[in-house]
Design an enzyme around this catalytic site. Structure first.
Site, PDB file in Angstrom:
ATOM      1  CB  ALA A 299      -6.184  -1.162   2.686  1.00  0.00           C
ATOM      2  CE1 TYR A 300     -12.366   2.881   7.115  1.00  0.00           C
ATOM      3  CE2 TYR A 300     -11.420   5.036   6.651  1.00  0.00           C
ATOM      4  CZ  TYR A 300     -12.439   4.263   7.167  1.00  0.00           C
ATOM      5  OH  TYR A 300     -13.546   4.862   7.722  1.00  0.00           O
ATOM      6  CB  ALA A 301      -7.854   6.012   1.827  1.00  0.00           C
TER       7      ALA A 301
END
Ligand SMILES: NC(=O)c1ccc[n+]([C@@H]2O[C@H](COP(=O)([O-])OP(=O)(O)OC[C@H]3O[C@@H](n4cnc5c(N)ncnc54)[C@H](O)[C@@H]3O)[C@@H](O)[C@H]2O)c1
Length: 247
Positions: free
Chosen positions: A153-155
């Site tokens: 999700a962060y990436a």
């Protein structure tokens, strides 16, 4: 009178109460800017040790459009305008493979790390366009360029920030508003205290220079990108990787 390359400029830094954001605020203030901190949690900001006096401390949740619009109105009422926006606020989210990743955590990471950047840009750009001047810098991450397992999700959000930056930079060509982003690798902050020695060692091994990035190095690059010497770069993602990035 304040001196420095950013004298007379008003800079908003989201997530500026601690960590990398605080280091960016400190450097922009040293360079003469009036610095406004927008943060969901202002408690970590310590005026006694900060080394500069912010023009304002504004509570805001960047993932909430009404909150961002309130912060914008409150800031402009105080400072008259915003010349520089550094979208630095971010969350990491859980560490888990995608088949176990909680959907609500996915929504939350995207809301803060990507939609929050959109909301803040959307709020400040009309004033910058009207003034014929603006500098926006969005903090992405090496994770957004390379992808990283278990923090998808962060990436994905950070990759989204790069695409969003390129897109709005083109929308704003000719307006006097330049928009860029920054893709740092893992950086030496207080968060290191929460990491295992193995994780720190394996992260360092990926960096050809054999050491971690530091907050003042990020702040120095931010100061250049939002400063008067950066006039012909827009839509670009600047790299801070110690030789790791290959594109
Ligand atoms: N630390 C690293 O190694 C590293 C590497 C690459 C990129 N980055 C990026 O740099 C930025 C800063 O990272 P950091 O390590 O200083 O993190 P941090 O957690 O120390 O600080 C983040 C700040 O953002 C604020 N924030 C979080 N959610 C918010 C919201 N919804 N609204 C307003 N403020 C909010 C927090 O209160 C905090 O002050 C982040 O975007 C992060 O993804 C960090």
């Amino acid at each position: 009178m304040t001196r420095g390359p950013l004298a007379g400029r008003v800079a908003v830094v989201t997530g500026g109460a601690r960590g990398i954001g605080l280091g960016i605020c400190r450097r922009l203030a040293q360079d003469g800017a009036s610095v406004v901190i927008w943060d969901r949690d202002l408690a970590p900001f310590d005026a006694a040790t900060a080394g500069f006096a912010p023009a304002a401390l504004v509570p805001v949740d960047v993932a909430n459009l009404a909150s961002v619009e309130r912060a914008y109105a409150g800031t402009v009422a105080k400072t008259g305008r915003i010349d520089i926006l550094v979208n630095n606020a971010g969350v990491n989210g859980p560490v888990a493979p995608t088949w176990e990743y909680p959907p609500d955590a996915w929504d939350q990471v995207l809301a803060v790390d990507l939609t929050g950047v959109f909301y803040c840009c959307r709020a400040v750009i009309p004033g910058m366009r009207a003034a014929g001047y603006g500098r926006i810098l969005n903090i992405s991450s090496a994770a957004g360029k390379e992808g990283v397992q278990n923090i998808a999700a962060y990436a994905a959000a950070k990759a989204g920030v790069i695409g969003y930056t390129k897109s709005i930079a083109r929308e704003l060509v000719g307006s006097g508003v330049l928009v860029n982003s920054l893709a740092p690798v893992i950086t030496e902050t207080e968060l290191f205290r929460e990491m295992t020695a193995e994780h720190i060692a394996s992260s360092k091994a990926k960096i050809p220079m054999g050491r971690f990035l530091t907050v003042p190095e990020i702040a120095a690059m931010v100061a250049w990108v939002v400063g008067p010497d950066c006039t012909f770069c827009t839509g670009f993602t600047f790299d801070l990787s110690g030789g790791r990035a290959t594109y």
